[in-house]
Design a protein around this motif. Structure first.
Motif, PDB file in Angstrom:
ATOM      1  N   ASP A   3       0.820  -1.199   0.000  1.00 40.24           N
ATOM      2  CA  ASP A   3       0.000   0.000   0.000  1.00 40.24           C
ATOM      3  C   ASP A   3       0.860   1.257   0.000  1.00 40.24           C
ATOM      4  O   ASP A   3       2.083   1.206   0.160  1.00 40.24           O
ATOM      5  CB  ASP A   3      -1.034  -0.055   1.116  1.00 40.24           C
ATOM      6  N   ALA A  56      -4.396  12.875  -8.358  1.00 44.07           N
ATOM      7  CA  ALA A  56      -5.431  11.996  -7.800  1.00 44.07           C
ATOM      8  C   ALA A  56      -6.419  12.767  -6.931  1.00 44.07           C
ATOM      9  O   ALA A  56      -7.628  12.550  -7.018  1.00 44.07           O
ATOM     10  CB  ALA A  56      -4.787  10.872  -6.995  1.00 44.07           C
ATOM     11  N   LYS A 132      -6.730   3.829  -2.233  1.00 38.69           N
ATOM     12  CA  LYS A 132      -6.549   2.464  -2.750  1.00 38.69           C
ATOM     13  C   LYS A 132      -5.741   2.449  -4.049  1.00 38.69           C
ATOM     14  O   LYS A 132      -5.057   1.468  -4.336  1.00 38.69           O
ATOM     15  CB  LYS A 132      -7.898   1.789  -2.972  1.00 38.69           C
ATOM     16  N   ARG A 133      -5.808   3.512  -4.821  1.00 43.29           N
ATOM     17  CA  ARG A 133      -5.105   3.562  -6.112  1.00 43.29           C
ATOM     18  C   ARG A 133      -3.714   4.182  -6.020  1.00 43.29           C
ATOM     19  O   ARG A 133      -2.933   4.086  -6.962  1.00 43.29           O
ATOM     20  CB  ARG A 133      -5.934   4.372  -7.116  1.00 43.29           C
ATOM     21  N   GLY A 136      -0.089   1.991  -6.607  1.00 41.32           N
ATOM     22  CA  GLY A 136       0.266   1.670  -7.988  1.00 41.32           C
ATOM     23  C   GLY A 136       0.670   2.903  -8.774  1.00 41.32           C
ATOM     24  O   GLY A 136       1.660   2.892  -9.516  1.00 41.32           O
ATOM     25  N   LEU A 137      -0.087   3.988  -8.596  1.00 43.78           N
ATOM     26  CA  LEU A 137       0.229   5.234  -9.299  1.00 43.78           C
ATOM     27  C   LEU A 137       1.589   5.777  -8.863  1.00 43.78           C
ATOM     28  O   LEU A 137       2.396   6.208  -9.688  1.00 43.78           O
ATOM     29  CB  LEU A 137      -0.863   6.278  -9.040  1.00 43.78           C
TER      30      LEU A 137
END
Length: 165
Positions: A3, A56, A132-133, A136-137
């Motif tokens: 995470d 984001a 949550k994203r 990865g970003l």
């Protein structure tokens, strides 16, 4: 799956470890290597974080408090970049150089504490779908930033000739 907090903690730890190595370095080669590691790590981390968080959170229309916290984190990155520039301008190994390296270490450490204890929990609570994203970003953007950076240690022709032997 890793995470976002774990990735930030790893980056912060690596930067602090690199600064510890820089302060322990005694030879020109050790100083060059440690300084390059710190510079590359700091720049890739700061740029990736600034790009990913801004994009984001703006796209998600998050609460103003998150925008303010992200602004504080960005301001800390700019202070760290300024401290790195001041360090690079000092004579390696001098008292001034050591004081500037310690100052950069303090800035990185206090920034890490702020982000890990305040910014990340606020994002997780106020924008859980965004959170949550982020891992990865961030990981993708950090690799992109690293790919664009070049080591700063100059290659001296005599060193190049010795390497070819």
């Amino acid at each position: 799956m890793t995470d976002f907090l774990t990735l930030l903690q790893r980056d912060h730890h690596d930067l602090e470890t690199g600064l510890d190595e820089l302060l322990k370095a005694t030879t020109v080669a050790e100083i060059r290597s440690a300084l390059d590691g710190v510079r590359l790590g700091l720049m890739a981390h700061a740029e990736a974080e600034d790009i990913v968080l801004h994009r984001a959170l703006v796209n998600a229309g998050v609460p103003r408090i998150l925008d303010e916290l992200i602004g504080q984190a960005r301001s800390a990155h700019l202070s760290q970049e300024g401290a790195l520039s001041a360090l690079v301008c000092a004579r390696p190994g001098s008292l001034e150089w050591r004081e500037r390296a310690r100052r950069l270490h303090e800035l990185v450490h206090s920034h890490a504490l702020f982000e890990e204890s305040t910014v990340v929990p606020a994002i997780r609570e106020l924008a859980p779908a965004v959170y949550k994203r982020l891992a990865g970003l961030f990981a993708t953007e950090r690799l992109h930033q690293l790919a664009m950076l070049q080591p700063s240690a100059p290659i001296v022709l005599s060193e190049l000739a010795q390497a070819g032997r």
